[in-house]
Design a protein around this motif. Structure first.
Motif, short mmCIF file in Angstrom:
data_model
loop_
_atom_site.label_atom_id
_atom_site.label_comp_id
_atom_site.label_asym_id
_atom_site.label_seq_id
_atom_site.Cartn_x
_atom_site.Cartn_y
_atom_site.Cartn_z
N ALA A 96 0.85 -1.18 0.00
CA ALA A 96 0.00 0.00 0.00
C ALA A 96 0.89 1.24 0.00
O ALA A 96 2.06 1.19 0.39
CB ALA A 96 -0.92 0.00 1.22
N ALA A 97 0.29 2.37 -0.43
CA ALA A 97 1.03 3.62 -0.50
C ALA A 97 0.38 4.66 0.42
O ALA A 97 -0.82 4.92 0.32
CB ALA A 97 1.05 4.14 -1.94
N GLY A 98 1.18 5.22 1.30
CA GLY A 98 0.70 6.28 2.20
C GLY A 98 1.48 7.55 1.98
O GLY A 98 2.59 7.53 1.43
N ILE A 99 0.92 8.67 2.40
CA ILE A 99 1.63 9.94 2.35
C ILE A 99 1.33 10.71 3.62
O ILE A 99 0.20 10.73 4.11
CB ILE A 99 1.26 10.76 1.09
CG1 ILE A 99 2.18 11.99 0.95
CG2 ILE A 99 -0.22 11.14 1.08
CD1 ILE A 99 2.10 12.66 -0.42
N GLN A 100 2.37 11.32 4.18
CA GLN A 100 2.21 12.13 5.38
C GLN A 100 1.90 13.56 4.97
O GLN A 100 2.56 14.12 4.09
CB GLN A 100 3.52 12.09 6.18
CG GLN A 100 3.45 12.83 7.51
CD GLN A 100 4.82 12.88 8.17
OE1 GLN A 100 5.72 13.60 7.71
NE2 GLN A 100 5.00 12.12 9.23
N ILE A 101 0.88 14.15 5.60
CA ILE A 101 0.51 15.53 5.30
C ILE A 101 0.67 16.38 6.56
O ILE A 101 0.42 15.92 7.67
CB ILE A 101 -0.91 15.64 4.74
CG1 ILE A 101 -1.96 15.12 5.72
CG2 ILE A 101 -1.02 14.89 3.40
CD1 ILE A 101 -3.41 15.33 5.27
N GLY A 102 1.11 17.61 6.36
CA GLY A 102 1.32 18.48 7.50
C GLY A 102 1.71 19.88 7.09
O GLY A 102 1.61 20.26 5.92
N HIS A 103 2.14 20.64 8.06
CA HIS A 103 2.58 22.02 7.86
C HIS A 103 3.68 22.28 8.87
O HIS A 103 3.55 21.94 10.05
CB HIS A 103 1.40 22.98 8.09
CG HIS A 103 1.67 24.40 7.71
ND1 HIS A 103 2.57 25.21 8.39
CD2 HIS A 103 1.14 25.18 6.72
CE1 HIS A 103 2.57 26.41 7.84
NE2 HIS A 103 1.72 26.42 6.81
N CYS A 104 4.79 22.85 8.42
CA CYS A 104 5.95 23.00 9.30
C CYS A 104 5.84 24.16 10.28
O CYS A 104 6.63 24.27 11.21
CB CYS A 104 7.22 23.14 8.46
SG CYS A 104 7.63 21.64 7.56
N GLY A 105 4.86 25.08 10.06
CA GLY A 105 4.67 26.16 11.02
C GLY A 105 5.90 27.00 11.20
O GLY A 105 6.47 27.51 10.23
N ASN A 106 6.34 27.16 12.44
CA ASN A 106 7.47 28.05 12.72
C ASN A 106 8.82 27.49 12.29
O ASN A 106 9.85 28.12 12.51
CB ASN A 106 7.51 28.46 14.20
CG ASN A 106 7.84 27.32 15.15
OD1 ASN A 106 8.29 26.25 14.74
ND2 ASN A 106 7.62 27.54 16.44
N MET A 107 8.82 26.32 11.66
CA MET A 107 10.06 25.76 11.12
C MET A 107 10.23 26.08 9.63
O MET A 107 11.12 25.55 8.97
CB MET A 107 10.08 24.24 11.31
CG MET A 107 10.13 23.79 12.76
SD MET A 107 11.59 24.37 13.65
CE MET A 107 12.86 23.43 12.80
N THR A 108 9.37 26.95 9.08
CA THR A 108 9.47 27.31 7.68
C THR A 108 10.37 28.54 7.50
O THR A 108 10.83 29.14 8.48
CB THR A 108 8.09 27.62 7.08
OG1 THR A 108 7.49 28.69 7.83
CG2 THR A 108 7.19 26.40 7.14
N HIS A 109 10.61 28.89 6.25
CA HIS A 109 11.44 30.05 5.90
C HIS A 109 10.78 30.79 4.75
O HIS A 109 10.08 30.21 3.93
CB HIS A 109 12.84 29.60 5.48
CG HIS A 109 13.54 28.76 6.49
ND1 HIS A 109 14.31 29.28 7.50
CD2 HIS A 109 13.53 27.41 6.68
CE1 HIS A 109 14.78 28.29 8.25
NE2 HIS A 109 14.32 27.16 7.78
N TRP A 110 11.03 32.10 4.67
CA TRP A 110 10.48 32.90 3.57
C TRP A 110 10.87 32.31 2.22
O TRP A 110 10.06 32.27 1.29
CB TRP A 110 10.97 34.34 3.70
CG TRP A 110 10.42 35.24 2.62
CD1 TRP A 110 10.79 35.30 1.30
CD2 TRP A 110 9.35 36.17 2.77
NE1 TRP A 110 10.03 36.22 0.63
CE2 TRP A 110 9.14 36.77 1.50
CE3 TRP A 110 8.55 36.57 3.85
CZ2 TRP A 110 8.17 37.74 1.29
CZ3 TRP A 110 7.59 37.54 3.64
CH2 TRP A 110 7.41 38.11 2.37
N SER A 111 12.11 31.84 2.10
CA SER A 111 12.62 31.38 0.80
C SER A 111 11.86 30.18 0.27
O SER A 111 11.76 29.98 -0.94
CB SER A 111 14.10 31.03 0.90
OG SER A 111 14.31 30.00 1.85
#
Length: 409
Positions: A96-111
């Protein structure tokens, strides 16, 4: 081992897995321009061919603002055909194939995020490092809908399952943890308020999953790993709420990438190796990690099944499917976990060392063990290059780095 559950099928919501093993969603760092590559496909197909029940693509952002790395996936319509090519190939190998979904929040960068980084609260994230803006109420609702849309996109790309990342100090976890949530509105303060954003996201996810017959699991922190973060008693209450929302399974983990990263993975990370692989464009961090990394990053000795004793507390408190992850490198360890009442097991480093590890477990005996020896070279290079075991790229590693790796073993 004739009575072992390991190689028996398991029904995870609408999905039936051929056995009890899952390749956990550890970041491969094998994407490019926020999309998949042939390298990413080849790795997951190799894991599928190696006998795993399900292999999980890691760290897919639900929107542009959730991206921390160029090599990270951004789950959007434009990459559906390339993802479908991967899932078709995984299915052809019987997994089977799975994918993790999320958002890095304060670990992101403008670039990468294309905007000022956002999180649960306004402040400065020393570990990125970057200034962060607290999310507006309207953004909370919009981001929750992005989680739901991500499930629909994942389904169109051929994925059987999504894993919602609600741990490790990323966005949902930042709302849950009192360490990062200092809000004074309905999203902050009490545990019920801090769970509000998670609840909104999971409601959207479950609505989309019901339409598409997609299995849903949630990666959840048993504890953040430091004073002032989530502790086990509060975490059990969060897990009960996740279970109440109807998910098909909960992955039990711990740790906070921005404060206690090795509480997630355990072992003594080779900091000079980490500095070596960091690009010169990040020269301030490169120098700091090289000189002070061992003092900045709390180190933990590796122990097989290192989350098991805490995980048993959740097994006693919950009735649904629980997925164990954390230090599984041998048949004995896996059997110990399954015998403790956990329905499924996740592994990463053992499958980085050898994508065919599951088949070797099937063909071997109770003493079968992975070749991974927990030097954590794979982690040291993961965010800068790609996730590779030191034993699989020995000729590429300078002698001075081997000296550090040999000290860790």
């Amino acid at each position: 081992m004739s009575d072992s559950k390991l190689f028996t099928p398991y029904k995870l919501g609408p999905l039936t897995l051929r056995n009890r093993t899952i390749r956990s969603a550890a970041f491969e760092s094998m994407g490019r321009d926020f999309g998949p590559t042939q390298q990413l496909k080849d790795y997951h197909v190799a894991v599928a061919r190696g006998g795993v029940g399900m292999t999980t693509l890691a760290y897919a952002a639900v929107n542009r603002s959730g991206l921390s790395f160029n090599k990270q996936l951004w789950l959007r319509r434009e990459i559906v055909p390339a993802l479908r090519d991967i899932t078709d190939a995984i299915h052809a190998e019987g997994a089977a194939a799975g994918i993790q979904i999320g958002h890095c929040g304060n670990m992101t960068h403008w670039s990468t995020a294309g905007c000022f980084p956002v999180g649960a609260s306004t402040g400065f994230n020393l570990y990125s490092p970057t200034f962060v803006r607290g999310m507006r109420r309207s953004e909370c609702a919009a981001f929750a809908k992005d989680f739901g849309r991500a499930v629909l996109t994942a389904h169109d790309a051929g994925f059987d399952s999504v894993e919602v990342h609600a741990g490790h100090g990323y966005l949902i976890s930042q709302f849950l943890s009192p360490y990062t949530n200092r809000r004074r509105d309905e999203f902050g303060g009490s545990l019920q308020n801090r769970m509000r954003f998670m609840r909104m996201c999971l409601e959207e996810v479950m609505e989309a999953a019901a339409l598409t017959r997609t299995a849903v699991v949630v990666k959840h922190n048993m504890e953040d790993g430091f004073k002032g973060g989530i502790q086990i008693d509060e975490s059990i209450e969060i897990a009960r709420e996740i279970e109440r929302l109807g998910v098909d399974g909960i992955v039990l983990t711990s740790g906070f990438v921005s404060k206690a990263p090795m509480a997630v993975m355990r072992g003594r990370i080779p900091t000079k190796t980490m500095s070596y692989y960091m690009p010169w464009s990040s020269w301030p961090q490169k120098i700091v990690i090289n000189l002070f990394g061992n003092r900045m990053i709390k180190q933990y000795d590796f122990e097989e099944c290192y989350f098991l004793e805490n995980a048993k507390k959740f097994r006693a408190a919950l009735t649904g499917t629980l997925i164990y992850v954390g230090g599984l490198v041998s048949r004995r360890g896996i059997e110990r976990v399954l015998d403790s009442g956990f329905e499924l097991v996740q592994m990463a480093r053992a499958l980085v060392n050898d994508p065919a590890f599951v088949d070797k477990l099937r063909q071997g005996d109770i003493d079968t063990r992975s070749g991974c020896d927990h030097r954590d070279y794979c982690m040291a290079r993961m965010y800068s290059v790609d996730m590779q075991c030191c034993h699989n790229c020995r000729e590429e590693i300078p002698a001075r780095l081997w000296r550090e790796l040999d000290k860790i073993k």
